[in-house]
Design a protein around this motif. Structure first.
Motif, short mmCIF file in Angstrom:
data_model
loop_
_atom_site.label_atom_id
_atom_site.label_comp_id
_atom_site.label_asym_id
_atom_site.label_seq_id
_atom_site.Cartn_x
_atom_site.Cartn_y
_atom_site.Cartn_z
N ASP A 2 -10.09 13.89 -3.18
CA ASP A 2 -8.85 13.37 -2.62
C ASP A 2 -9.14 12.45 -1.43
N ILE A 3 -8.23 11.54 -1.18
CA ILE A 3 -8.42 10.58 -0.10
C ILE A 3 -8.59 11.28 1.25
N ARG A 4 -7.86 12.35 1.46
CA ARG A 4 -7.95 13.04 2.75
C ARG A 4 -9.31 13.67 3.00
N ASP A 5 -10.12 13.79 1.95
CA ASP A 5 -11.46 14.37 2.09
C ASP A 5 -12.54 13.30 2.22
N LEU A 17 -6.10 -8.04 6.91
CA LEU A 17 -6.15 -7.10 5.79
C LEU A 17 -7.00 -5.89 6.11
N GLY A 18 -8.11 -6.09 6.81
CA GLY A 18 -8.97 -4.96 7.16
C GLY A 18 -8.25 -3.94 8.02
N ALA A 19 -7.53 -4.41 9.02
CA ALA A 19 -6.78 -3.50 9.89
C ALA A 19 -5.69 -2.78 9.11
N ALA A 20 -4.96 -3.51 8.27
CA ALA A 20 -3.91 -2.89 7.46
C ALA A 20 -4.49 -1.83 6.54
N THR A 21 -5.65 -2.11 5.95
CA THR A 21 -6.28 -1.17 5.04
C THR A 21 -6.74 0.08 5.77
N ALA A 22 -7.35 -0.10 6.91
CA ALA A 22 -7.79 1.06 7.70
C ALA A 22 -6.60 1.95 8.06
N LYS A 23 -5.49 1.35 8.44
CA LYS A 23 -4.31 2.11 8.83
C LYS A 23 -3.70 2.86 7.64
N VAL A 24 -3.69 2.22 6.46
CA VAL A 24 -3.16 2.88 5.27
C VAL A 24 -4.00 4.10 4.92
N PHE A 25 -5.32 3.97 4.95
CA PHE A 25 -6.18 5.12 4.70
C PHE A 25 -5.96 6.21 5.75
N GLY A 26 -5.77 5.79 6.99
CA GLY A 26 -5.50 6.76 8.05
C GLY A 26 -4.22 7.53 7.82
N ILE A 142 -16.42 2.04 -4.29
CA ILE A 142 -16.69 0.74 -3.69
C ILE A 142 -15.56 -0.20 -4.07
N ILE A 143 -14.91 -0.80 -3.08
CA ILE A 143 -13.84 -1.76 -3.34
C ILE A 143 -14.19 -3.05 -2.62
N ASN A 144 -14.46 -4.09 -3.39
CA ASN A 144 -14.77 -5.41 -2.83
C ASN A 144 -13.52 -6.26 -2.79
N ILE A 145 -13.39 -7.04 -1.74
CA ILE A 145 -12.20 -7.87 -1.57
C ILE A 145 -12.48 -9.29 -2.05
N ALA A 233 -9.47 3.96 -4.48
CA ALA A 233 -10.15 5.06 -3.80
C ALA A 233 -9.60 6.42 -4.20
N SER A 234 -8.51 6.42 -4.96
CA SER A 234 -7.82 7.66 -5.28
C SER A 234 -8.33 8.26 -6.59
#
Length: 254
Positions: A2-5, A17-26, A142-145, A233-234
């Motif tokens: 799971d993503i939380r793990d 985009l990097g900041a938005a992605t980090a916040k979404v995962f958070g 692995i997720i490439n942009i 990532a899910s």
């Protein structure tokens, strides 16, 4: 897993985009490594937004193999577990300004080298640094942009577009090699995003044209793309690898 793990590394995560992605995962409960190379202040703002108990800002130039390796070691020591998910997002010395882009007569090989080092060398370094732990756990994401511009170069950013096309080749080759280790490798390709530091120089008229030409009648936001990254990532994407998902409101239909 799971993503939380997961422990998620987002390169170039101090802005856009990097900041938005980090916040979404958070927000989904993941532990997040906010990578940056120049803007420590903004990186720490992203950490504060997520929470210092679940995120850390680490400086490393993704083009430098030793710095990347130290970043992975630092993250493991900090969280008590290795990085399980890598989002290769870092953008090196590039802005989306069609009026200032170089054409065939003015572009040099060094311009291509700069973008290839950011896209290909950067991804290669993070993959090498993370592969052993991922293989040991038989789990890795692995997720490439990428970008929709290498499929539909409405603006011919020769160096940037070509480097992202090459990154898709790397994505598919690594998906083939690493699949047996339980590691998936995919790409998410957005369009021109409204509005980030990288696209700040883009005239408003360009965004208006994109909006009018897009089936969803909107310009894609960093958050729109970030949620698609989250999918890869899910557990929902567990049987998906070697793919390129275009997230641009339907402007490019692959």
């Amino acid at each position: 897993m799971d993503i939380r793990d997961q422990v998620v590394l987002v390169t170039g995560a101090s802005r856009g985009l990097g900041a938005a992605t980090a916040k979404v995962f958070g927000r989904e409960g993941a532990k997040v490594v906010v990578n940056y190379v120049n803007n420590e202040v903004k990186a720490n703002e992203v950490v504060s937004s997520i929470g210092k108990d679940r995120s850390i800002a680490i400086r490393a130039d993704v083009r430098n193999e030793k710095e990347v390796k130290r970043m992975f070691e630092h993250a493991r020591a900090h969280f008590g577990q290795p990085i399980t998910t890598i989002v290769n997002n870092a953008l090196i010395d590039f802005t989306f300004n069609g009026d200032q882009k170089k054409n065939l007569d003015t572009i040099e090989w060094s311009d291509f080298q700069t973008q290839f080092e950011g896209s290909i060398l950067g991804a290669l370094n993070t993959l090498k640094a993370g592969r052993h732990d991922m293989a040991e756990a038989h789990f890795g994401k692995i997720i490439n942009i990428g970008t929709n511009l290498f499929q539909n170069p409405v603006v011919a950013y020769h160096d940037y577009n070509t480097s992202k096309a090459a990154l898709l080749g790397l994505t598919r080759n690594m998906a083939k090699e690493l699949g047996a280790d339980g590691i998936t490798v995919n790409m998410v390709s957005g369009g021109l995003l409204e509005k980030t530091d990288a696209s700040a120089a883009t005239p408003d008229a360009v965004f208006s044209i994109i909006k009018e030409s897009t089936p969803l009648q909107k310009v894609t936001s960093p958050e729109d793309v970030a949620y698609s990254i989250l999918f890869f990532a899910s557990p929902w994407s567990r049987a998906v690898t070697g793919q390129n998902l275009v997230v641009d409101g339907g402007l490019v239909m692959d």
